[in-house]
Design a protein around this motif. Sequence first.
Motif, PDB file in Angstrom:
ATOM      1  N   LEU A 286     -31.395   9.934  19.079  1.00 11.77           N
ATOM      2  CA  LEU A 286     -30.056  10.475  19.823  1.00 11.77           C
ATOM      3  C   LEU A 286     -28.680   9.934  19.958  1.00 11.77           C
ATOM      4  O   LEU A 286     -27.373  10.136  19.732  1.00 11.77           O
ATOM      5  N   LYS A 287     -28.879   8.752  20.311  1.00  8.31           N
ATOM      6  CA  LYS A 287     -28.329   8.122  21.355  1.00  8.31           C
ATOM      7  C   LYS A 287     -27.634   6.883  19.568  1.00  8.31           C
ATOM      8  O   LYS A 287     -26.431   6.992  19.817  1.00  8.31           O
ATOM      9  N   ARG A 288     -28.435   6.732  19.212  1.00  6.02           N
ATOM     10  CA  ARG A 288     -28.109   5.659  18.120  1.00  6.02           C
ATOM     11  C   ARG A 288     -27.453   6.966  16.643  1.00  6.02           C
ATOM     12  O   ARG A 288     -26.514   6.115  15.752  1.00  6.02           O
ATOM     13  N   ILE A 289     -27.698   8.391  16.243  1.00  2.00           N
ATOM     14  CA  ILE A 289     -26.825   8.637  16.232  1.00  2.00           C
ATOM     15  C   ILE A 289     -25.332   8.620  16.442  1.00  2.00           C
ATOM     16  O   ILE A 289     -24.027   8.556  16.226  1.00  2.00           O
ATOM     17  N   ALA A 290     -25.381   9.169  18.005  1.00  2.00           N
ATOM     18  CA  ALA A 290     -24.109   8.801  18.511  1.00  2.00           C
ATOM     19  C   ALA A 290     -23.205   7.683  18.100  1.00  2.00           C
ATOM     20  O   ALA A 290     -21.859   7.498  17.850  1.00  2.00           O
ATOM     21  N   ALA A 291     -23.667   6.535  18.185  1.00  2.00           N
ATOM     22  CA  ALA A 291     -23.256   5.298  17.999  1.00  2.00           C
ATOM     23  C   ALA A 291     -23.351   5.309  16.655  1.00  2.00           C
ATOM     24  O   ALA A 291     -21.587   4.493  16.716  1.00  2.00           O
TER      25      ALA A 291
ATOM     26  N   THR B   3     -24.214  28.020  19.131  1.00  2.00           N
ATOM     27  CA  THR B   3     -24.632  27.380  17.769  1.00  2.00           C
ATOM     28  C   THR B   3     -26.254  26.538  17.594  1.00  2.00           C
ATOM     29  O   THR B   3     -26.736  26.905  18.442  1.00  2.00           O
ATOM     30  N   VAL B   4     -25.871  26.220  16.492  1.00  2.00           N
ATOM     31  CA  VAL B   4     -27.685  25.655  15.894  1.00  2.00           C
ATOM     32  C   VAL B   4     -27.797  24.082  16.687  1.00  2.00           C
ATOM     33  O   VAL B   4     -29.271  23.634  16.555  1.00  2.00           O
ATOM     34  N   MET B   5     -26.613  23.420  16.956  1.00  3.87           N
ATOM     35  CA  MET B   5     -27.404  22.364  18.021  1.00  3.87           C
ATOM     36  C   MET B   5     -28.551  22.121  18.525  1.00  3.87           C
ATOM     37  O   MET B   5     -28.819  20.840  18.904  1.00  3.87           O
ATOM     38  N   HIS B   6     -29.016  23.595  19.470  1.00  2.00           N
ATOM     39  CA  HIS B   6     -30.197  23.333  20.194  1.00  2.00           C
ATOM     40  C   HIS B   6     -30.612  22.856  19.259  1.00  2.00           C
ATOM     41  O   HIS B   6     -31.767  22.569  19.683  1.00  2.00           O
ATOM     42  N   GLN B   7     -31.666  23.684  18.231  1.00  2.00           N
ATOM     43  CA  GLN B   7     -32.411  23.358  17.586  1.00  2.00           C
ATOM     44  C   GLN B   7     -32.334  22.012  16.776  1.00  2.00           C
ATOM     45  O   GLN B   7     -33.301  21.518  16.907  1.00  2.00           O
ATOM     46  N   HIS B   8     -30.828  21.934  16.282  1.00  2.79           N
ATOM     47  CA  HIS B   8     -31.171  19.945  15.747  1.00  2.79           C
ATOM     48  C   HIS B   8     -31.372  18.782  16.472  1.00  2.79           C
ATOM     49  O   HIS B   8     -32.437  18.228  16.700  1.00  2.79           O
ATOM     50  N   THR B   9     -30.935  19.071  18.349  1.00  2.74           N
ATOM     51  CA  THR B   9     -30.832  17.978  18.894  1.00  2.74           C
ATOM     52  C   THR B   9     -32.671  17.815  19.870  1.00  2.74           C
ATOM     53  O   THR B   9     -32.977  16.407  19.493  1.00  2.74           O
ATOM     54  N   LYS B  10     -33.293  19.350  18.911  1.00  2.37           N
ATOM     55  CA  LYS B  10     -33.993  19.211  19.714  1.00  2.37           C
ATOM     56  C   LYS B  10     -35.419  18.117  18.625  1.00  2.37           C
ATOM     57  O   LYS B  10     -36.712  18.442  19.137  1.00  2.37           O
TER      58      LYS B  10
ATOM     59  N   LEU C  82     -19.930   9.761  25.323  1.00  5.94           N
ATOM     60  CA  LEU C  82     -20.024  11.209  25.080  1.00  5.94           C
ATOM     61  C   LEU C  82     -20.566  12.160  24.267  1.00  5.94           C
ATOM     62  O   LEU C  82     -20.924  13.150  24.238  1.00  5.94           O
ATOM     63  N   VAL C  83     -20.559  11.746  22.426  1.00  6.60           N
ATOM     64  CA  VAL C  83     -21.336  12.126  21.866  1.00  6.60           C
ATOM     65  C   VAL C  83     -22.798  12.384  21.913  1.00  6.60           C
ATOM     66  O   VAL C  83     -23.639  13.546  22.228  1.00  6.60           O
ATOM     67  N   TYR C  84     -23.511  10.908  23.125  1.00  7.34           N
ATOM     68  CA  TYR C  84     -24.889  11.462  23.357  1.00  7.34           C
ATOM     69  C   TYR C  84     -24.911  12.041  24.272  1.00  7.34           C
ATOM     70  O   TYR C  84     -26.119  12.998  24.091  1.00  7.34           O
ATOM     71  N   ARG C  85     -24.274  12.320  25.527  1.00 10.43           N
ATOM     72  CA  ARG C  85     -24.128  13.294  26.306  1.00 10.43           C
ATOM     73  C   ARG C  85     -24.183  14.267  26.023  1.00 10.43           C
ATOM     74  O   ARG C  85     -25.571  15.682  27.137  1.00 10.43           O
ATOM     75  N   ALA C  86     -22.884  14.730  24.904  1.00  9.06           N
ATOM     76  CA  ALA C  86     -23.380  16.262  24.388  1.00  9.06           C
ATOM     77  C   ALA C  86     -24.685  16.590  23.683  1.00  9.06           C
ATOM     78  O   ALA C  86     -25.498  17.655  23.870  1.00  9.06           O
ATOM     79  N   LEU C  87     -24.853  15.636  23.093  1.00  7.36           N
ATOM     80  CA  LEU C  87     -26.122  16.180  22.474  1.00  7.36           C
ATOM     81  C   LEU C  87     -27.722  15.722  22.918  1.00  7.36           C
ATOM     82  O   LEU C  87     -28.326  17.229  22.943  1.00  7.36           O
ATOM     83  N   LEU C  88     -27.498  15.183  24.143  1.00  2.81           N
ATOM     84  CA  LEU C  88     -28.639  15.430  25.712  1.00  2.81           C
ATOM     85  C   LEU C  88     -28.379  17.120  25.844  1.00  2.81           C
ATOM     86  O   LEU C  88     -29.128  17.947  26.381  1.00  2.81           O
ATOM     87  N   GLU C  89     -27.218  17.066  26.099  1.00  2.00           N
ATOM     88  CA  GLU C  89     -26.560  18.854  26.810  1.00  2.00           C
ATOM     89  C   GLU C  89     -27.516  20.330  25.731  1.00  2.00           C
ATOM     90  O   GLU C  89     -27.804  20.804  26.289  1.00  2.00           O
ATOM     91  N   PHE C  90     -26.991  19.692  24.542  1.00  7.73           N
ATOM     92  CA  PHE C  90     -27.381  20.381  23.336  1.00  7.73           C
ATOM     93  C   PHE C  90     -29.331  20.286  23.231  1.00  7.73           C
ATOM     94  O   PHE C  90     -29.722  21.591  23.886  1.00  7.73           O
TER      95      PHE C  90
END
Length: 97
Positions: A83-88, A69-76, A52-60
Amino acid sequence: MILASALLAATAAGAQTVDRQARAWAATCAACHGTGGQSQGGIPPIGRDAQLVYRALLEFKNNQRPAATVMHQHTKGYTDDELKRIAAYFATASNNK
Protein backbone atom coordinates in the motif's frame (compact mmCIF):
# COMPACT_ATOMS: atom_id res chain seq x y z
CA MET A 1 35.26 2.16 -8.42
CA ILE A 2 33.97 -0.88 -10.34
CA LEU A 3 32.14 -2.10 -7.24
CA ALA A 4 30.47 1.30 -6.80
CA SER A 5 29.35 1.32 -10.44
CA ALA A 6 27.94 -2.19 -10.13
CA LEU A 7 26.11 -1.25 -6.95
CA LEU A 8 24.61 1.84 -8.59
CA ALA A 9 23.50 -0.19 -11.61
CA ALA A 10 21.90 -2.84 -9.38
CA THR A 11 20.13 -0.18 -7.31
CA ALA A 12 18.81 1.53 -10.45
CA ALA A 13 17.57 -1.78 -11.84
CA GLY A 14 15.89 -2.57 -8.52
CA ALA A 15 14.19 0.83 -8.48
CA GLN A 16 12.79 0.23 -11.96
CA THR A 17 11.44 -3.15 -10.86
CA VAL A 18 9.77 -1.57 -7.83
CA ASP A 19 8.27 1.13 -10.05
CA ARG A 20 6.86 -1.43 -12.47
CA GLN A 21 5.41 -3.55 -9.69
CA ALA A 22 3.77 -0.57 -8.00
CA ARG A 23 2.37 0.53 -11.36
CA ALA A 24 0.92 -2.94 -11.90
CA TRP A 25 -0.74 -2.89 -8.48
CA ALA A 26 -2.02 0.66 -9.09
CA ALA A 27 -3.66 -0.48 -12.33
CA THR A 28 -6.44 -1.99 -10.21
CA CYS A 29 -7.26 1.54 -9.03
CA ALA A 30 -7.55 2.99 -12.54
CA ALA A 31 -11.10 1.85 -13.25
CA CYS A 32 -12.42 4.22 -10.58
CA HIS A 33 -9.62 6.71 -9.96
CA GLY A 34 -8.05 7.01 -13.41
CA THR A 35 -4.55 5.99 -14.44
CA GLY A 36 -2.88 8.95 -12.75
CA GLY A 37 -5.29 9.13 -9.83
CA GLN A 38 -7.10 12.13 -11.33
CA SER A 39 -10.61 10.68 -11.45
CA GLN A 40 -13.63 12.38 -12.92
CA GLY A 41 -17.14 12.53 -11.50
CA GLY A 42 -18.09 11.58 -7.98
CA ILE A 43 -15.10 9.39 -7.12
CA PRO A 44 -12.42 11.24 -5.15
CA PRO A 45 -9.08 11.70 -6.90
CA ILE A 46 -6.04 10.16 -5.30
CA GLY A 47 -3.97 12.93 -3.74
CA ARG A 48 -0.45 14.04 -4.48
CA ASP A 49 0.84 13.42 -0.94
CA ALA A 50 1.99 9.81 -0.59
CA GLN A 51 1.75 9.88 3.22
CA LEU A 52 -1.89 11.05 3.14
CA VAL A 53 -2.82 8.44 0.55
CA TYR A 54 -1.02 5.73 2.51
CA ARG A 55 -2.77 6.73 5.74
CA ALA A 56 -6.16 6.65 3.99
CA LEU A 57 -5.43 3.21 2.52
CA LEU A 58 -4.47 1.89 5.96
CA GLU A 59 -7.65 3.35 7.45
CA PHE A 60 -9.72 1.54 4.82
CA LYS A 61 -7.79 -1.69 5.42
CA ASN A 62 -8.26 -1.47 9.19
CA ASN A 63 -11.98 -0.54 8.98
CA GLN A 64 -11.36 2.95 10.37
CA ARG A 65 -13.27 4.69 7.56
CA PRO A 66 -16.97 4.37 6.73
CA ALA A 67 -17.73 1.24 4.72
CA ALA A 68 -19.59 3.03 1.91
CA THR A 69 -17.08 1.99 -0.75
CA VAL A 70 -15.29 -1.09 -2.04
CA MET A 71 -11.98 0.26 -0.76
CA HIS A 72 -12.07 -1.97 2.32
CA GLN A 73 -12.02 -5.08 0.12
CA HIS A 74 -9.36 -3.70 -2.22
CA THR A 75 -6.95 -2.68 0.52
CA LYS A 76 -7.20 -5.96 2.41
CA GLY A 77 -5.58 -7.66 -0.59
CA TYR A 78 -2.30 -5.78 -0.08
CA THR A 79 0.37 -5.74 2.61
CA ASP A 80 1.09 -2.42 4.33
CA ASP A 81 4.35 -2.15 2.38
CA GLU A 82 2.52 -2.71 -0.92
CA LEU A 83 0.00 0.00 0.00
CA LYS A 84 2.88 2.36 0.75
CA ARG A 85 4.40 1.65 -2.66
CA ILE A 86 1.04 2.19 -4.39
CA ALA A 87 0.64 5.53 -2.58
CA ALA A 88 4.15 6.54 -3.66
CA TYR A 89 3.36 5.58 -7.26
CA PHE A 90 0.24 7.76 -7.33
CA ALA A 91 2.10 10.67 -5.73
CA THR A 92 4.69 10.43 -8.50
CA ALA A 93 2.06 9.95 -11.24
CA SER A 94 0.08 12.95 -9.98
CA ASN A 95 3.16 15.16 -9.86
CA ASN A 96 4.04 14.30 -13.46
CA LYS A 97 0.72 15.48 -14.90
